[in-house]
Structures are given as C-alpha cells and as structure tokens.
Design a protein around this motif. Structure first.
Motif, PDB file in Angstrom:
ATOM      1  N   PHE A 375       0.909  -1.345   0.216  1.00 41.16           N
ATOM      2  CA  PHE A 375       0.078   0.038   0.101  1.00 41.16           C
ATOM      3  C   PHE A 375       0.808   1.305  -0.014  1.00 41.16           C
ATOM      4  O   PHE A 375       2.003   1.288   0.288  1.00 41.16           O
ATOM      5  CB  PHE A 375      -0.863  -0.002   1.166  1.00 41.16           C
ATOM      6  N   ASP A 377       0.806   3.844   1.976  1.00 43.19           N
ATOM      7  CA  ASP A 377       0.907   4.533   3.542  1.00 43.19           C
ATOM      8  C   ASP A 377       1.239   3.217   4.369  1.00 43.19           C
ATOM      9  O   ASP A 377       0.208   2.455   4.834  1.00 43.19           O
ATOM     10  CB  ASP A 377      -0.328   5.409   4.102  1.00 43.19           C
ATOM     11  N   ALA A 380      -0.105   3.062   7.860  1.00 39.29           N
ATOM     12  CA  ALA A 380      -1.659   2.801   8.090  1.00 39.29           C
ATOM     13  C   ALA A 380      -1.866   1.472   7.704  1.00 39.29           C
ATOM     14  O   ALA A 380      -2.962   0.834   8.057  1.00 39.29           O
ATOM     15  CB  ALA A 380      -2.376   3.754   7.261  1.00 39.29           C
ATOM     16  N   CYS A 381      -1.114   0.799   7.211  1.00 39.91           N
ATOM     17  CA  CYS A 381      -1.638  -0.688   6.480  1.00 39.91           C
ATOM     18  C   CYS A 381      -1.252  -1.835   7.314  1.00 39.91           C
ATOM     19  O   CYS A 381      -1.309  -2.957   7.257  1.00 39.91           O
ATOM     20  CB  CYS A 381      -1.234  -0.715   5.059  1.00 39.91           C
ATOM     21  N   LEU A 382      -0.248  -1.433   8.264  1.00 43.78           N
ATOM     22  CA  LEU A 382       0.063  -2.254   9.434  1.00 43.78           C
ATOM     23  C   LEU A 382      -0.661  -2.058  10.763  1.00 43.78           C
ATOM     24  O   LEU A 382      -0.920  -0.975  11.059  1.00 43.78           O
ATOM     25  CB  LEU A 382       1.647  -2.184   9.843  1.00 43.78           C
ATOM     26  N   ASN A 383      -0.903  -3.307  11.460  1.00 42.52           N
ATOM     27  CA  ASN A 383      -1.711  -3.203  12.536  1.00 42.52           C
ATOM     28  C   ASN A 383      -0.866  -2.717  13.629  1.00 42.52           C
ATOM     29  O   ASN A 383       0.099  -3.040  13.962  1.00 42.52           O
ATOM     30  CB  ASN A 383      -2.118  -4.672  13.039  1.00 42.52           C
ATOM     31  N   PRO A 384      -1.285  -1.295  14.321  1.00 45.77           N
ATOM     32  CA  PRO A 384      -0.595  -0.703  15.173  1.00 45.77           C
ATOM     33  C   PRO A 384      -0.318  -1.611  16.465  1.00 45.77           C
ATOM     34  O   PRO A 384       0.707  -1.203  17.452  1.00 45.77           O
ATOM     35  CB  PRO A 384      -1.380   0.608  15.445  1.00 45.77           C
ATOM     36  N   ALA A 385      -1.097  -2.349  16.768  1.00 44.33           N
ATOM     37  CA  ALA A 385      -0.760  -3.339  18.062  1.00 44.33           C
ATOM     38  C   ALA A 385      -0.025  -4.462  17.743  1.00 44.33           C
ATOM     39  O   ALA A 385      -0.061  -5.507  18.579  1.00 44.33           O
ATOM     40  CB  ALA A 385      -2.228  -3.508  18.596  1.00 44.33           C
ATOM     41  N   MET A 386       0.509  -4.986  16.484  1.00 46.13           N
ATOM     42  CA  MET A 386       1.211  -6.072  16.288  1.00 46.13           C
ATOM     43  C   MET A 386       2.662  -5.843  16.005  1.00 46.13           C
ATOM     44  O   MET A 386       3.141  -4.975  15.177  1.00 46.13           O
ATOM     45  CB  MET A 386       0.456  -6.654  14.913  1.00 46.13           C
TER      46      MET A 386
ATOM     47  N   GLU B 178     -10.083   1.395   8.964  1.00 46.66           N
ATOM     48  CA  GLU B 178      -8.514   1.929   8.877  1.00 46.66           C
ATOM     49  C   GLU B 178      -8.178   0.929   7.735  1.00 46.66           C
ATOM     50  O   GLU B 178      -8.632  -0.199   7.499  1.00 46.66           O
ATOM     51  CB  GLU B 178      -8.012   1.423   9.985  1.00 46.66           C
ATOM     52  N   LEU B 179      -7.128   1.357   7.252  1.00 49.82           N
ATOM     53  CA  LEU B 179      -6.425   0.980   6.400  1.00 49.82           C
ATOM     54  C   LEU B 179      -5.840  -0.582   6.383  1.00 49.82           C
ATOM     55  O   LEU B 179      -5.844  -1.337   5.821  1.00 49.82           O
ATOM     56  CB  LEU B 179      -5.210   1.770   5.591  1.00 49.82           C
ATOM     57  N   PHE B 180      -5.335  -0.633   7.811  1.00 52.31           N
ATOM     58  CA  PHE B 180      -4.788  -2.056   8.090  1.00 52.31           C
ATOM     59  C   PHE B 180      -5.790  -3.201   8.154  1.00 52.31           C
ATOM     60  O   PHE B 180      -5.328  -4.256   7.819  1.00 52.31           O
ATOM     61  CB  PHE B 180      -3.770  -2.042   9.548  1.00 52.31           C
ATOM     62  N   VAL B 181      -7.116  -2.864   8.203  1.00 50.53           N
ATOM     63  CA  VAL B 181      -7.824  -3.818   8.166  1.00 50.53           C
ATOM     64  C   VAL B 181      -8.329  -4.318   6.712  1.00 50.53           C
ATOM     65  O   VAL B 181      -8.370  -5.659   6.504  1.00 50.53           O
ATOM     66  CB  VAL B 181      -9.493  -3.361   8.870  1.00 50.53           C
ATOM     67  N   ALA B 183      -6.140  -3.920   4.458  1.00 51.82           N
ATOM     68  CA  ALA B 183      -4.775  -4.751   3.910  1.00 51.82           C
ATOM     69  C   ALA B 183      -5.025  -6.142   4.347  1.00 51.82           C
ATOM     70  O   ALA B 183      -4.638  -6.963   3.689  1.00 51.82           O
ATOM     71  CB  ALA B 183      -3.575  -4.086   4.545  1.00 51.82           C
ATOM     72  N   LYS B 197      -7.471 -10.907  15.532  1.00 53.11           N
ATOM     73  CA  LYS B 197      -5.872 -10.322  15.416  1.00 53.11           C
ATOM     74  C   LYS B 197      -5.795  -8.981  15.158  1.00 53.11           C
ATOM     75  O   LYS B 197      -4.599  -8.256  15.259  1.00 53.11           O
ATOM     76  CB  LYS B 197      -5.213 -11.278  14.650  1.00 53.11           C
ATOM     77  N   TYR B 198      -6.789  -8.323  14.441  1.00 55.46           N
ATOM     78  CA  TYR B 198      -6.666  -6.954  14.089  1.00 55.46           C
ATOM     79  C   TYR B 198      -7.350  -6.071  14.815  1.00 55.46           C
ATOM     80  O   TYR B 198      -7.063  -4.970  15.194  1.00 55.46           O
ATOM     81  CB  TYR B 198      -6.803  -6.764  12.622  1.00 55.46           C
ATOM     82  N   ARG B 201      -7.286  -5.910  19.893  1.00 52.41           N
ATOM     83  CA  ARG B 201      -6.415  -5.257  20.691  1.00 52.41           C
ATOM     84  C   ARG B 201      -6.635  -3.640  20.377  1.00 52.41           C
ATOM     85  O   ARG B 201      -6.232  -2.804  21.133  1.00 52.41           O
ATOM     86  CB  ARG B 201      -5.060  -5.244  20.252  1.00 52.41           C
ATOM     87  N   ASN B 202      -7.286  -3.238  19.369  1.00 50.45           N
ATOM     88  CA  ASN B 202      -7.316  -2.005  19.099  1.00 50.45           C
ATOM     89  C   ASN B 202      -8.807  -1.300  19.466  1.00 50.45           C
ATOM     90  O   ASN B 202      -8.906  -0.175  19.543  1.00 50.45           O
ATOM     91  CB  ASN B 202      -7.225  -1.653  17.480  1.00 50.45           C
TER      92      ASN B 202
END
Lengths: 542, 290
Positions: A375, A377, A380-386, B178-181, B183, B197-198, B201-202
């Motif tokens: 992607f 950004d 933004a495309c990575l889970n902030p909690a992982m 959000e974009l990470f979901v 992704a 998993k996504y 925690r958030n």
C-alpha cells in the motif's frame, strides 16, 4: 537591533528596518520536551525582504521545527536558545496579544494538509472575513482575495469539505496572504497534491508573494520543486545548516556529501533509461476489466461512475509494468479491484491461467495468495498493536501454511531479505522509520511468495533518498524471485527509470503505452504531455 | 516479571492528583482483596465468630472488647459480618462484570464489524435497555431470577452489558475503516481472524476505564438490591441488607450496626472510583506511564 519600542521611529530607523532581514536566526538551539538531543542545533539563517528561500533536507533534519520556532508554536516545555528575530522582534519574548498580531500580520503559514487548517464548520468566506477582521482589516477584501487565487465569489458560502485538495490549499494560501505579511512560511505545501495541481498552486503562491513583496520560506524535500520556485536554497542536516547558495548552484555543484546524495537521488527520480523487458510467460492478464460505481439514478436508468472502463493488459513474469495517471484516473480502483476490495462489473482477470472472477471460496483464496499488494501508506496498513515479526508472519497463519513457530522462522528470513535487522523484529510499526515501515510492508507481501506484486504509490510518501533505496530493493527482489510487479504511480519520471513498460491511464482507459523513457521525451497523449510538463525538473548541467 | 511489576508499583510516585488518588485506590483495593482472601481462614480457625450465630449473644450490644463493633438485633457480630461482606461484594462484582464483558465485548465487535440490520436491531435493543432506570432494571431482574450469588451477578450483568456493547461497537465501527483492516482482507484473512488479531487489541483500549467505573457502581447496586431485600439470601452477610436491618434500630441510638457496613462500602466505592478516574486520565494521556 534597530527596531525598538519607541512610538515615533524616525526616518533613519524606518530605512534601516526596510534593509534589515525579515527573519534572522543565529545559533538557534531548540529541543523538544523530554528529548535530550536538540532538534535544531545552532542554526544560522537569514531571509531578506522579498526573497524566496527553500529549506531542504532529509526527513527528521529539523525543517519543520524552524517554522514552529519562528511562529512560537513549540510545545510547552521546549528549550530554545540563541537569537531569533522576526521583523526585529523576538516572538519568544512577546506577550500573547502581540504574538497573535505577529502571527497573522508578520508571518503567514501554509501547512501540508490544508484540511487541518480549515474549520469544517465554517464557510470559506467566513474564514477569510474572520482573519481579516481579527487583525482590523476590511472584511470586504475577502472576495477579492479568493478571486486572486482563482476561486469565484460564488464559492464564498461553500464549506471546506466541498473543495478539492488543490482548492483547499488555494484557500489556505489566500488566508496566509490575507494581510500581506512580509514573511510567508510554506511547510510542504504541495505534498498531498498531484503533480499538475501542485504546479498551479506553487505558481499562485509565488505570484502573490512577489506582488505583496513578501519573503517566502519554502520547506520541502522536493529538490526539483525548490529549484524551480526559489532563488536561494539552504540544505539542513541534523538541525544545522549544511550549505546555502543560489538554487542553481546547489543543484548543479553540490559541495557537501549529503547534498550530493540528495541531488543524485532526485536526478534518479527524474527518470533514466528504461530497462529491457524479459521474455517470459504471461502471469497476469486483464481483459476488458470494468469497475463502475453506481452514483444513483432510477433503477432502469442508473448513472455510473466509470472508474475503470475496459482495461486490457498483460504482465509477464519478472516484468515491471508502470501504471501512470493523474489523480482520479482509476489507477487505485484498478488495484483495489484486483485485490478483491472493490466489486468488478465486467471483464476477465486471468492470474496464471485461472480466471479469478469464476473462482469461489477456498479456490479463490488460494489463487489470491499469488497476488499481493504493497500500500501507499506503510504505517496505516500495518496493525498498530502487532509487532513487526507477527505482522510478517500473519499471512502464513491466515492461510494455514505454517505453524506459528515455522511462520516466525520464515518471517525472519524474509525480513532479512528486505534488509531489516533482526533486532527490529519485536518493535511496533510506529517505532520504525518510514523506509523501514515500507520494507516491512514489502516483506509481508512477499512472505506468501506471490507471482504478482501490486505497488500502489508505494514509494510516493518517502523522500527521494529512501525512495531510491526501496526501488533498488524491489528491483533486486524481482531479480531473485522473478516476481512480476504492477507499479502504480503518478510520477512518470520514477516509472520510466524503474518499469520495463509504462501504461498511461486517463478516465479509466488506457491512452498510451510504451517504454517510459520514450514517453518522457515524446509524449503522445494529451494527458501524458500534461504530466510531463507539470513535473518540475532539475536544471541540466551543461 | 511479576516481581518487577510489584517493584515498579511500590516505587511509583506519580505527580498528578488523579494518579496519586489512583495509587491510594489501588492500595485500598488490595487491602480489601486480602481481607476477602484471608477471612475464610480466620472464620475457619475460630479467630472470628461465625456470622450467623447470635442466639447466645446479647442483642444490640455496643462495641466492646468481646464484640469490637457490637452486635446487631439478632445478636450477630457486626465486625465479622462486615468483614465477610467484603468477600461477598467482591465475588458478586467480579462475577457480574466478567459476565458483562463476556457478553458485551464479542457482541459489540460482531455488531460493529458486520453492520447491517442485525447491528441496527442490537443497537436499538441495547439502547432500550440502557435507557431504563438501572435500579428498576436490576430489581426486576433480581426478582425474576430469584435469590442467590449467581443470580444477583446475572441481574447486575444485564445492567452493564449495554455499556460494553456501545463502547466496543463504536470503536469497532471506526477501526474497521482503517487501512490495516483492508490490508488484512487483501491478504485473505476472514472476518473472525480480523476481529481476533486486528480489531480486538485496538478496540478494547477504553474498556478498562469503563470496567473500573462500573465496578464502583455495581458495589452500590448490589447494596441497593440487598437494601430492598433482593439479590442474596438472608444468611449471606451483605452490606446493603445489613444497612436495612440497622435502619429500624437507628432512631433508638444504635449506630454501630449501620456505621461499619456503611463505611466499608463507602471506602470500597471511593477506592474503585479513584482507580477509574486515574485510568481514565492515563488513557487520555494526562499522566506518563507508571
């Protein structure tokens, strides 16, 4: 200094004031609260009346801190030492009222993202009228100001969300120039805009500055843009001034190693020779792909937004195909449709000989493993909690291809192959730099061993040097793994040096196709010409 | 690991008022938990008199060396009943909130993630429950379910489920954009995987604050149920029921039967509220990490 608080400055003092620099920094040291190292470490810089100075440097060198320090916008508890004089007075010593007057009347500020500066609940006209009347100017000038930046008076009652990004930035410029301040600071004013709009916005900004006799401090990481619009250029590194000279001198004869690296990276972005395409079998074939969005209308007479309207192309193994176009041309829709995030209305998507549109359930999930996306950004495309290692291992677990232990082992190997140190594995994404984040995103896409990699503007958020590194990495991975890359970008220069072939999109259709370097020299389609011309270029050495 | 945390907590000297109060609250809560854990042993070895025997004691005896907090109108030892009440209150509250979490959080995530008509129906239901007066709701539930530890917990749980549902549902609805979901979807992850998993925690970041605030509230609610004669059986020593019993004797100058259970409940509620406020301030970024 010459300026004092006296009521009636005499003629001599007035003259001296006009000759004195608008902004003068001497040995300025600024440290944010809670950090031991100063962000600005003895910066000396001066800006004369009416002069246009570009402040350039790699990310994190303290460019934006200069703007904050000058406007007195540093967070509470910051340390600031050294001389800082704006129109002869030090903003750090002013009281609140005087500081507010200084902010509007002596300095105008243009931010990167205009939406953050505009109040979504207030009309554009009210924004301007408020600014003008707060500083005792005539509110009637609002209309005139908007016309100056190319927005008609009928839009006075529109709200910020009804404007496009470029129009919003124009409004922000009108706001900054409302009181004709002697100094305008523009912090990455065009980063969020596409090339063509960015050129127009910069032309308006510099034109207005010239008319009002204002000095411009342009903070940017784009050397070509800085060279086109500014007379002088200052290069910063680690909070210090590294080099300062006329723009053409810096770009043609860079003295310092950092400047040389930056200029070289910027030249590389302008495009190079297009590499030879390999003769390999086709892995991805699109045939008359259509993605239409329903806009409304009656059920028997629907209206459609034809984002992607009949695109056919072939991608060979180990080949890079560039997809170039202005914003809104359908390139992102195409990517999202290929990833199954957007509905497809018609056409065929053949991935390794199988039509993705005919597959369902488990078969589709399996086929999709061969198609992965990077992607724009990376944060933004990575889970902030992982953690990084978990993020890279996760695709393997999703598809049940490995046990958690094996997945981590494989993730470690892939992280090493994208050049990330094993010590970063346990970090969270936000604890990495932009380039490292994008490497993680690439590693995550590669861990499933895809045949095709989609890169949607994957390097456009990175500064030139990091961009070159990431492109180098992608090329190297392509040679090792033989993966085909669909490289979506708005920058024809980057595409021409990186891609084997380039396709230009406009309004959901392919308008031109061929090698990128040829296209840069002799663009055929109107939109390609526009893209080539709008792009600011570095001066060529004789 | 555990000793490290204990050491950090021991040496934790926060500067802001809310964090200081939270520290006090944590110590008080720890004290209550200790009492609740130790008191069965004390009852067992006979150090404290049994809570339900009172026939051989003088009734309504003022505090003395034999009965430190006096006896009530049935001759039972007030001190023993107050101490035993701590264990009962903590047990019911922990049970009720665990139930509320187990029901509310997954329901909120499902509802927020999938949206659509089911989501709308669930939001309507939860908002209806939320709009009912909480005491009335708890009373009706307790009446319907009958007396007992688990039933009282269930009655309380119904009151708190909508709060977790709302917090988690709204958070899920915003995080899923959000974009990470997206992704993760493009990687091929299914809804359950994404939620586990996504999203999880958030979206649970603000749940601990709601949890501690509710804990304080539910101690009071359990007291109210006991005061109305609902919830727990009469043989279980519960502060609310004690207060109700003390009320009739209060005008004749017998203060000890009301004071000790009342103070015990008051301090526990205060401590839990301090912790909640402190957590709230910490989550919204007023205080640096302990």
């Amino acid at each position: 200094m010459v300026f004092s608080g006296e009521q009636n400055p005499n003629r001599g003092q007035q003259l001296a004031m006009e000759l004195a620099p608008v902004l003068q920094l001497e040995d300025l040291v600024v440290a944010y609260p809670g950090s031991a190292d100063p962000t600005l470490d003895g910066l000396t810089l001066s800006l004369q009346r009416g002069e246009r100075l570009a402040l350039v440097g790699p990310s994190g060198c303290g460019k934006s801190t200069v703007a904050r320090a000058v406007l007195g916008l540093l967070p509470e508890g910051s340390r600031s030492q050294g001389r800082l004089e704006l129109m002869g007075s030090d903003p750090r010593r002013l009281r609140r009222g005087a500081l507010n007057r200084l902010r509007g009347e002596a300095v105008g500020l243009v931010f990167q993202d205009p939406m953050t500066r505009l109040n979504p609940l207030i009309t554009i006209g009210d924004h301007l009228r408020d600014t003008l009347s707060a500083h005792g100017a005539q509110a009637a000038r609002a209309e005139e100001l908007l016309q100056r930046v190319g927005i008609g008076p009928e839009r006075m009652n529109s709200y910020p969300h009804q404007f496009s990004g470029g129009m919003r930035q124009r409004v922000a410029i009108a706001l900054a120039m409302a009181l004709q301040p002697p100094l305008v600071i523009a912090d990455e004013p065009t980063t969020s805009l596409d090339v063509a709009v960015a050129g127009q916005v910069m032309a308006e900004l510099t034109g207005l500055c010239q008319e009002a006799g204002s000095a411009l401090l342009l903070i940017t990481h784009d050397l070509a843009m800085a060279g086109r619009w500014c007379q002088r250029m200052a290069v910063m590194q680690d909070g210090r001034l590294l080099e300062e000279a006329s723009a053409s001198e810096v770009l043609l004869q860079p003295q310092q190693p950092l400047t040389q690296r930056l200029v070289a990276a910027a030249r590389q972005r302008e495009g190079g020779a297009t590499p030879q395409a390999p003769a390999t079998p086709v892995v991805l074939e699109l045939h008359q792909l259509r993605c239409w969005h329903r806009l409304g209308g009656w059920p028997w007479q629907p209206q459609w937004l034809r984002s992607v309207d009949g695109i056919s192309l072939r991608l060979h193994a180990g080949e890079t195909l560039g997809i170039v176009g202005p914003s809104g041309c359908g390139k992102s829709t195409l990517c999202r449709a290929l990833m199954g995030l957007n509905p497809v209305r018609g056409g065929e998507v053949m991935l390794q000989g199988r039509d993705l549109r005919r597959l369902q359930g488990q078969d589709l999930r399996q086929a999709r493993q061969r198609l992965q996306m990077v992607f724009q950004d990376p944060l933004a495309c990575l889970n902030p909690a992982m953690t990084v290692i978990d993020a890279v291992a996760d695709p393997l677990l999703i598809h049940g291809l490995a046990s958690p232990g094996q997945a981590r082992e494989q993730a470690r190997t892939v992280l090493a192959s994208v050049g990330l140190d094993a010590s970063l594995a346990q970090r969270l994404p936000r604890q990495l730099s932009g380039g490292q984040q994008q490497r993680v995103a690439i590693a995550r896409a590669l861990v499933l061993q895809p045949a095709v990699l989609l890169c949607d503007e994957s390097v456009s958020m990175l500064d030139a040097e990091v961009q070159a590194e990431v492109l180098q990495l992608l090329r190297q991975l392509q040679q090792q793994l033989g993966v085909a890359i669909l490289f979506v970008t708005h920058d024809l220069g980057v595409a021409s040096g990186f891609c084997h072939r380039v396709v230009v999109l406009d309004q959901g259709r392919i308008v031109e196709e061929g090698p990128g370097d040829v296209m840069l020299q002799a663009p055929a389609a109107a939109i390609t010409r526009e893209l080539v011309e709008a792009c600011p270029r570095l001066p060529q050495p004789k | 690991m555990a000793s490290l945390w204990l050491q950090r907590f021991w040496t934790w000297r926060p500067r802001s008022l809310s964090a200081r109060l939270a520290r006090v609250g944590l110590w008080v809560l720890l004290f209550y938990v200790l009492i609740a854990l130790i008191s069965p042993v004390l009852f067992g070895i006979g150090l404290l008199p049994d809570v339900n025997t009172g026939l051989e004691n003088e009734i309504n005896a003022p505090p003395s060396l034999e009965h430190w907090c006096g006896t009530n109108r049935l001759g039972q030892d007030v001190c023993a009943r107050t101490i035993a009440g701590a264990g009962v209150a903590l047990k019911v509250v922990v049970l009720a909130l665990t139930l509320a979490l187990i029901v509310g959080v997954p329901l909120g995530m499902l509802s927020g993630y999938f949206g659509g008509p089911v989501d709308r129906a669930l939001v309507l239901l939860m908002d209806t429950v939320y709009s009912l007066p909480v005491v009335l709701l708890a009373v009706v539930m307790a009446f319907l379910l009958g007396q007992g530890l688990l039933n009282a917990a269930a009655a309380l749980c119904v009151v708190y489920v909508p709060q977790y549902f709302r917090v988690v549902r709204n958070q899920t609805a915003s995080v899923k954009a959000e974009l990470f979901v997206e992704a993760a979807q493009s990687l091929g992850a299914g809804p359950v995987w994404i939620m586990r998993k996504y999203l999880f925690r958030n979206v649970i970041t603000s749940v601990p604050v709601v949890l501690t605030m509710n804990a304080a509230d539910s101690v009071l609610m359990l007291g109210s149920l006991g005061f109305l004669g609902l919830g727990l059986p009469a043989v279980v020593p519960e502060w609310g029921a004690e207060l109700k019993q003390a009320l009739t004797a209060l005008p004749t100058g017998i203060w000890w039967t009301a004071l000790y259970p009342g103070v015990a409940m008051f301090i526990l509620v205060l401590a839990l509220s301090f912790i909640g406020e402190g957590l709230d301030a910490w989550v919204s970024g007023d205080e640096a990490r302990p």
